[in-house]
Design an enzyme around this catalytic site. Structure first.
Site, PDB file in Angstrom:
ATOM      1  N   ARG A   1       1.109  -1.165   0.153  1.00 32.91           N
ATOM      2  CA  ARG A   1       0.101   0.310  -0.214  1.00 32.91           C
ATOM      3  C   ARG A   1       0.817   0.705   0.112  1.00 32.91           C
ATOM      4  O   ARG A   1       2.103   1.370   0.859  1.00 32.91           O
ATOM      5  CB  ARG A   1      -1.081  -0.084   1.415  1.00 32.91           C
ATOM      6  CG  ARG A   1      -1.758  -1.680   1.240  1.00 32.91           C
ATOM      7  CD  ARG A   1      -3.107  -0.548   0.359  1.00 32.91           C
ATOM      8  NE  ARG A   1      -4.002  -1.633  -0.057  1.00 32.91           N
ATOM      9  CZ  ARG A   1      -3.535  -3.040  -0.599  1.00 32.91           C
ATOM     10  NH1 ARG A   1      -2.893  -3.160  -1.326  1.00 32.91           N
ATOM     11  NH2 ARG A   1      -4.587  -4.062   0.158  1.00 32.91           N
TER      12      ARG A   1
ATOM     13  N   GLU B   1      -4.596   7.534  -5.634  1.00 34.92           N
ATOM     14  CA  GLU B   1      -4.965   6.371  -7.377  1.00 34.92           C
ATOM     15  C   GLU B   1      -6.025   6.398  -7.287  1.00 34.92           C
ATOM     16  O   GLU B   1      -6.877   6.179  -7.139  1.00 34.92           O
ATOM     17  CB  GLU B   1      -4.215   4.960  -6.587  1.00 34.92           C
ATOM     18  CG  GLU B   1      -3.775   4.611  -5.970  1.00 34.92           C
ATOM     19  CD  GLU B   1      -2.822   2.589  -5.781  1.00 34.92           C
ATOM     20  OE1 GLU B   1      -4.220   2.278  -6.178  1.00 34.92           O
ATOM     21  OE2 GLU B   1      -2.111   2.122  -5.307  1.00 34.92           O
TER      22      GLU B   1
ATOM     23  N   HIS C   1      -0.457  -0.744  -9.734  1.00 33.44           N
ATOM     24  CA  HIS C   1      -1.443  -1.109  -8.943  1.00 33.44           C
ATOM     25  C   HIS C   1      -2.117  -2.398  -9.517  1.00 33.44           C
ATOM     26  O   HIS C   1      -3.344  -3.259  -9.807  1.00 33.44           O
ATOM     27  CB  HIS C   1      -2.599  -0.844  -8.330  1.00 33.44           C
ATOM     28  CG  HIS C   1      -2.961  -1.047  -6.749  1.00 33.44           C
ATOM     29  ND1 HIS C   1      -3.966  -0.539  -6.149  1.00 33.44           N
ATOM     30  CD2 HIS C   1      -2.540  -2.369  -6.589  1.00 33.44           C
ATOM     31  CE1 HIS C   1      -3.705  -1.382  -4.515  1.00 33.44           C
ATOM     32  NE2 HIS C   1      -3.189  -2.258  -5.228  1.00 33.44           N
TER      33      HIS C   1
END
Length: 313
Positions: A232, A261, A280
């Site tokens: 994260r 994000e 991601h």
């Protein structure tokens, strides 16, 4: 029943499950909707929302804007962006799905190897007509430092051992005996950062773990060492990381996760030196999506039948 599937970036959700079998009005949203007011407008009248991991937060304030919502399904068994207490108080059932454990470790090693062997730079230069501009870093005989030896961290550690690396690990409550059983040496945090050639982060994000890799930790790293984060974004102090990269105090970084994000177009990480960046992708694989969306449909069907499954919280 009206269902919204959020953050379907690849326009792929429809092909991984039998949505038609639900007999519902299912709408897939490919574009991320960050503004709560716009999100509420897009989800107006929806009984069910399927959220992809933590891409869209469901805070108490957001839930207040969704009076029709009765079921919230998240891919994965946990979602720090969903306020479970607030959902429960508003009568919203929250369900999850299983999550295969191989995808993120595999991407972690893709990033480690890409940074160590300068793969993106050499690819770009070769396409531009060049040939051999960099010298790579060997992994065999080097030290891999794993921050967080949970399910994913332990798998990354085993792969490191297969590369012939000396693997050490640290977490706040790591049991040295358990680490030894996994073939890993438990070490103090300072030692891990000072001695590792590769530091890879696999820690659970919580209020206590935000910034767990901070300026002092980065300052301990060797100038040839590099940091990889597929866990994260907020676990790493981004400002301190940028300073270390620009000053040449660490050898590089491989990042799959970010504080915000999708990563804003003008974010300084996009132009930071000696970095390999991915959007991601840790869990974005065929097998993972097949599990996520098939079980999301199962969750919806079970809830509609009055017997919810995989209920969270």
């Amino acid at each position: 029943m009206r269902i919204a599937v959020l953050d379907d970036y690849q326009h792929a959700a429809h092909r991984f499950a039998d949505w038609d079998g639900l007999g519902a009005d299912v709408r897939f949203h490919a574009e991320h909707i960050a503004d709560p007011t716009a999100l509420a407008a897009a989800l107006a009248g929806c009984d069910v929302v399927v959220a992809m991991r933590e891409r869209t937060p469901f805070t108490a304030e957001v839930l207040d804007l969704l009076p029709d919502l009765r079921l919230l399904v998240t891919t994965g068994r946990a979602n720090a962006s969903i306020d479970l207490d607030a959902a429960r108080a508003r009568g919203v059932v929250v369900c999850g799905t299983d999550s295969p454990s191989s995808a993120t470790p595999e991407l972690t090693w893709a990033l480690i190897l890409a940074v160590a062997r300068h793969v993106p730079q050499e690819d770009a230069r070769l396409r531009a007509g060049g040939w051999q501009h960099t010298i790579g870093t060997d992994l065999a005989g080097r030290t891999l430092g794993v921050v967080g030896l949970g399910r994913i961290g332990a798998r990354v550690a085993r792969i490191g051992a297969a590369f012939g690396m000396d693997v050490v690990a640290w977490s706040a409550n790591l049991d040295p005996a358990a680490a030894a059983e996994a073939g890993v040496r438990a070490v103090p945090k300072e030692e891990l950062f000072a001695t590792s050639d590769v530091v890879t982060v696999h820690y659970k994000l919580s209020a206590r773990s935000v910034g767990i890799v901070g300026r002092d930790d980065l300052a301990l790293m060797r100038p040839t060492a590099f940091l990889v984060n597929t866990s994260r974004g907020p676990l790493v102090d981004t400002g301190a990381l940028l300073e270390a990269l620009h000053a040449g105090r660490i050898g590089g970084a491989g990042l799959d996760v970010y504080d915000v994000e999708p990563l804003p177009a003008g974010h300084p990480l996009r132009s930071a030196p000696r970095t390999v960046l991915t959007p991601h992708l840790g869990y974005v694989t065929e097998d993972t999506y097949a599990t996520f969306f098939a079980q999301a449909v199962e969750d919806i069907a079970a809830w509609a039948a009055g017997s919810p499954v995989r209920v969270l919280g």
